[in-house]
Structure formats: structure tokens, C-alpha cells
Design a protein around this motif. Structure first.
Motif, PDB file in Angstrom:
ATOM      1  N   THR A  57       0.750  -1.140   0.024  1.00  0.00           N
ATOM      2  CA  THR A  57       0.163   0.076  -0.012  1.00  0.00           C
ATOM      3  C   THR A  57       0.861   1.088  -0.091  1.00  0.00           C
ATOM      4  O   THR A  57       2.047   1.157   0.267  1.00  0.00           O
ATOM      5  N   TRP A  58       0.256   2.317  -0.002  1.00  0.00           N
ATOM      6  CA  TRP A  58       0.965   3.606  -0.339  1.00  0.00           C
ATOM      7  C   TRP A  58       1.763   3.774   0.912  1.00  0.00           C
ATOM      8  O   TRP A  58       3.115   4.612   1.001  1.00  0.00           O
ATOM      9  N   GLN A  59       1.152   3.344   2.429  1.00  0.00           N
ATOM     10  CA  GLN A  59       1.708   3.592   3.270  1.00  0.00           C
ATOM     11  C   GLN A  59       3.118   2.891   3.657  1.00  0.00           C
ATOM     12  O   GLN A  59       3.961   3.327   4.207  1.00  0.00           O
TER      13      GLN A  59
END
Length: 152
Positions: A57-59
């Protein structure tokens, strides 16, 4: 709009960020953005491999980027320190330190610990033991403005 561009670029967004950071390093040299740019490019390489993974994910990408930036900065610092470039003029802009070891004759006597000598084209204030005019002294130290001398 920016979010849309990043979404369309996919994993290549990290490559673009890395190249932008490397270009900024050339424009504003400081040997710091290069390490963050390298971290962005490495994150982009990982993104190419892991883009389809649900866990990527972007996180997670930002955490990886932050960790790689820190690691790259630490490695870069070690590389820069280990180069150990030796200057052919180690006392450049430190004229007083370059005079240590030289001898001169007192132009003014040293009274109460202070006097004057001439070295080359400059008259220097000196500190040392009380000595009469004409005594030979050797420069032993410099504090930037004054020289410390002893009898030669």
C-alpha cells in the motif's frame, strides 16, 4: 490532479521523484538530496516488483522510502567521511597556523606578556615571556589573531 498523475504513473512515480531529487542535487549541491533520490529510485524498483501485492500500500511504500532514505543518508555520510581528501594547502585561510615553527626578531619588546614581530609583510601581536627588542623568537601557536612565541 497530483493524486491522479501519481495513480497513472503507478510504480514509476517513485522513479520520477528520484530523478527530480537528483536534478535538484545538481542545481543545489549539498550532497544530501542525492541519497534521498537514490532511496526513491530503490523504492521505485521495489514497487515494480511488488506493485500487484495487496500488502504494498502507499503507507508501506512511504515507510520503506523513509527507511531507505535514512539508510542511504547514513551510508552516504560514511562514504563522504572515508574519502579523506588531503589538501595540498592545509592552512589555507589559517595564516596564523601556517606560521607555527617560524622564527623572527622582535620589533617591539614583549612587556607584560605582549609584543610585536614582523613576519613577511605583516606585523603580528605576540604573547610570550618578556624579552627585549631584537630577541629571536619562535612561533609556537596561533589563536587566529595573535601568535604565541618562545625564545629561540
Amino acid at each position: 490532479m497530483l493524486a491522479r498523475i501519481i495513480a497513472e504513473l503507478g510504480p514509476w512515480a517513485w522513479w520520477v521523484l528520484g530523478i527530480v531529487l537528483l536534478i535538484l542535487e545538481v542545481l543545489m549541491p549539498g550532497v544530501f538530496l542525492v541519497w534521498i533520490g537514490i532511496a526513491a529510485i530503490l523504492t521505485g524498483a521495489l514497487s515494480l516488483v511488488l506493485w500487484e501485492q495487496a500488502a504494498w500500500t502507499w503507507q508501506v511504500q512511504w515507510i520503506v522510502f523513509a527507511a531507505l532514505s535514512l539508510a542511504a543518508a547514513l551510508v552516504g555520510r560514511r562514504i563522504v567521511r572515508s574519502r579523506g581528501d588531503k589538501s595540498d594547502q592545509p592552512y589555507l585561510n589559517q595564516r596564523g597556523r601556517s606560521l607555527v615553527g617560524r622564527t623572527a626578531v622582535l620589533e617591539q619588546p614583549i612587556r607584560e606578556g605582549r609584543g610585536r614581530i614582523r613576519l613577511d609583510d605583516t606585523v603580528w601581536t605576540v604573547e610570550g615571556p618578556d624579552l627585549p627588542v631584537g630577541a629571536r623568537v619562535r612561533v609556537t601557536a596561533s589563536n587566529g589573531r595573535d601568535l604565541t612565541v618562545e625564545e629561540a
